[in-house]
Design a protein around this motif. Structure first.
Motif, PDB file in Angstrom:
ATOM      1  N   SER A 109       0.829  -1.210   0.000  1.00 40.89           N
ATOM      2  CA  SER A 109       0.000   0.000   0.000  1.00 40.89           C
ATOM      3  C   SER A 109       0.861   1.257   0.000  1.00 40.89           C
ATOM      4  O   SER A 109       0.586   2.211  -0.732  1.00 40.89           O
ATOM      5  CB  SER A 109      -0.952   0.000   1.191  1.00 40.89           C
ATOM      6  OG  SER A 109      -0.236   0.117   2.415  1.00 40.89           O
ATOM      7  N   ALA A 125      -5.929  -0.036  -3.510  1.00 37.23           N
ATOM      8  CA  ALA A 125      -6.331  -1.039  -4.504  1.00 37.23           C
ATOM      9  C   ALA A 125      -5.238  -2.082  -4.697  1.00 37.23           C
ATOM     10  O   ALA A 125      -5.514  -3.290  -4.798  1.00 37.23           O
ATOM     11  CB  ALA A 125      -6.650  -0.353  -5.834  1.00 37.23           C
ATOM     12  N   ALA A 126      -3.980  -1.645  -4.756  1.00 34.52           N
ATOM     13  CA  ALA A 126      -2.871  -2.586  -4.923  1.00 34.52           C
ATOM     14  C   ALA A 126      -2.781  -3.531  -3.729  1.00 34.52           C
ATOM     15  O   ALA A 126      -2.563  -4.736  -3.886  1.00 34.52           O
ATOM     16  CB  ALA A 126      -1.561  -1.819  -5.089  1.00 34.52           C
ATOM     17  N   GLY A 129      -5.667  -6.032  -3.862  1.00 35.59           N
ATOM     18  CA  GLY A 129      -5.416  -6.996  -4.933  1.00 35.59           C
ATOM     19  C   GLY A 129      -4.404  -8.051  -4.526  1.00 35.59           C
ATOM     20  O   GLY A 129      -4.594  -9.251  -4.770  1.00 35.59           O
ATOM     21  N   VAL A 130      -3.310  -7.613  -3.904  1.00 29.22           N
ATOM     22  CA  VAL A 130      -2.294  -8.555  -3.432  1.00 29.22           C
ATOM     23  C   VAL A 130      -2.871  -9.463  -2.350  1.00 29.22           C
ATOM     24  O   VAL A 130      -2.600 -10.675  -2.326  1.00 29.22           O
ATOM     25  CB  VAL A 130      -1.058  -7.798  -2.912  1.00 29.22           C
ATOM     26  CG1 VAL A 130      -0.119  -8.731  -2.158  1.00 29.22           C
ATOM     27  CG2 VAL A 130      -0.319  -7.140  -4.069  1.00 29.22           C
ATOM     28  N   VAL A 132      -6.030 -10.461  -1.906  1.00 32.56           N
ATOM     29  CA  VAL A 132      -6.911 -11.469  -2.511  1.00 32.56           C
ATOM     30  C   VAL A 132      -6.080 -12.529  -3.227  1.00 32.56           C
ATOM     31  O   VAL A 132      -6.375 -13.731  -3.153  1.00 32.56           O
ATOM     32  CB  VAL A 132      -7.902 -10.805  -3.489  1.00 32.56           C
ATOM     33  CG1 VAL A 132      -8.683 -11.862  -4.259  1.00 32.56           C
ATOM     34  CG2 VAL A 132      -8.859  -9.886  -2.733  1.00 32.56           C
ATOM     35  N   LEU A 133      -5.018 -12.097  -3.899  1.00 30.95           N
ATOM     36  CA  LEU A 133      -4.170 -13.033  -4.633  1.00 30.95           C
ATOM     37  C   LEU A 133      -3.524 -14.054  -3.699  1.00 30.95           C
ATOM     38  O   LEU A 133      -3.575 -15.265  -3.964  1.00 30.95           O
ATOM     39  CB  LEU A 133      -3.098 -12.266  -5.409  1.00 30.95           C
ATOM     40  CG  LEU A 133      -2.077 -13.132  -6.167  1.00 30.95           C
ATOM     41  CD1 LEU A 133      -2.775 -13.970  -7.231  1.00 30.95           C
ATOM     42  CD2 LEU A 133      -0.993 -12.249  -6.795  1.00 30.95           C
ATOM     43  N   ALA A 250      -8.379 -10.536   1.597  1.00 32.33           N
ATOM     44  CA  ALA A 250      -8.911  -9.181   1.415  1.00 32.33           C
ATOM     45  C   ALA A 250      -8.965  -8.427   2.737  1.00 32.33           C
ATOM     46  O   ALA A 250      -8.568  -7.250   2.818  1.00 32.33           O
ATOM     47  CB  ALA A 250     -10.294  -9.248   0.775  1.00 32.33           C
TER      48      ALA A 250
END
Length: 352
Positions: A109, A125-126, A129-130, A132-133, A250
């Motif tokens: 972040s 957002a980054a 995204g990471v 969730v990945l 998340a």
């Protein structure tokens, strides 16, 4: 010819809808209320009241509004991780990597925020995204790699911490206190409560509704209670497990974002180390059966409050932080011992 006799129609009892504990107006409603709260939660409320009373007597400022806000803010990140840890434990899993996930998200972040020209939206957002990945990676390793959840997420604990340290070179990254969004998240107030606390309340409420008011939640309890029966009932267990670990990623990312907002920079280790133990301890104290199938958000939040109040009280009294770790570990063991005694399972190594 004699006509067929129509059998009497009987209404089956409602499943999962216990009746009132006694007639209304004669103590039934108070008893029903106590039954709805549950013995586990009543015990936690009693323990929380005891801790607050003891430390309140030892320090006049302990129960002041300012210190209570400090306790709530400090417990927020642990609370977020404990709430989603509750979900994965209910469905028979475990995630030991949540602390490392939060640290990785914190670094991402801050670095994305700086790289995008101080753009808070890009940073958050980054990080999500990471998160969730890595959550999906955990789920796929467990489901399709057929790796025990404890071993898979233990590997994730080391791996994600290593990735965060590699990205950051082991140092705090970025500076976000000049950004109004991060300042609002880390230090803002709404109706007198910190924004961080409101975020925990909203996430906990959403998860509570998911578990108690939806078919998805009932299926999660079914998976944890008896995965064979759940599979025979047509529940897509593999998809549920991957989705649960993605949810954990998340929310862990959200915790990492709040850690960045609170400290003012991305933290690869500091602030996130040990969060997994706190989250698991809170879930176990809150009534989650580590074998799955039982637990709830309310009990977990009460346990988070208890741990936060105890940690703050010991800190205020100048107790060595090492003793705080001893107390936390002891509480986890005590919670598991109580669960074992209630389950009626045979003790290991002793005759049945």
């Amino acid at each position: 010819m004699t006509g067929a006799t129509t059998p009497p129609v009987t209404t089956p009892p409602a499943v999962g809808r216990p009746g009132r504990a006694g007639p209304p107006g004669k103590g039934g409603r108070p008893l029903a209320l106590l039954a709805g709260i549950g013995g586990q939660n009543l015990s936690l409320l009693g323990a929380l009241a005891l801790v607050l009373t003891v430390f309140g007597l030892l320090d006049d400022n302990y129960l002041g509004w300012t210190n209570l806000q400090v306790i709530a803010e400090a417990a927020t990140i642990t609370g977020l991780l404990a709430v989603v840890q509750t979900v994965v434990i209910i469905c028979g899993g475990l995630d030991i990597s949540v602390g490392s996930q939060a640290g990785l998200a914190s670094v991402v972040s801050a670095m994305a925020f700086t790289s995008a020209g101080s753009n808070a939206l890009a940073g958050t957002a980054a990080a999500v995204g990471v998160g969730v990945l890595v959550g999906i990676v955990n789920g796929l390793v467990i489901v399709h790699g057929r790796v025990n959840a404890t071993i898979a997420t233990l590997a994730g604990l080391a791996a994600y911490k290593g990735v965060a340290q590699l990205l950051s070179d082991g140092r705090a990254q970025g500076y976000v206190l000049g950004d109004p969004v991060f300042v609002f998240l880390g230090r803002g107030r709404i109706a007198g409560l910190p924004v961080m606390v409101w975020i925990l309340i909203l996430v906990a409420l959403a998860v509570h509704v998911l578990l108690t008011c939806t078919d998805l939640g009932r299926n999660l309890y079914a998976i944890g209670g008896n995965d064979t029966a759940a599979r025979l009932a047509g529940i897509a267990i593999n998809k549920y497990l991957v989705a649960v670990y993605a949810l954990i990623g998340a929310v862990a990312a959200l915790a990492g974002i709040l850690l960045t907002a609170r400290t003012g920079s991305g933290q690869p280790v500091s602030g996130s180390e040990g969060l997994e133990l706190k989250a698991i301890t809170a879930a176990a104290l809150g009534g989650c059966a580590l074998k799955g199938g039982r637990g709830g958000v309310v009990g977990t939040l009460l346990a988070v409050a208890l741990l936060g109040a105890l940690e703050n009280g010991l800190t205020v009294q100048g107790v060595n932080a090492f003793w705080q770790n001893v107390a936390q570990g002891s509480l986890l063991v005590a919670a598991v011992v109580v669960q074992q005694s209630r389950s009626g399972d045979r003790a290991v190594g002793l005759p049945g």
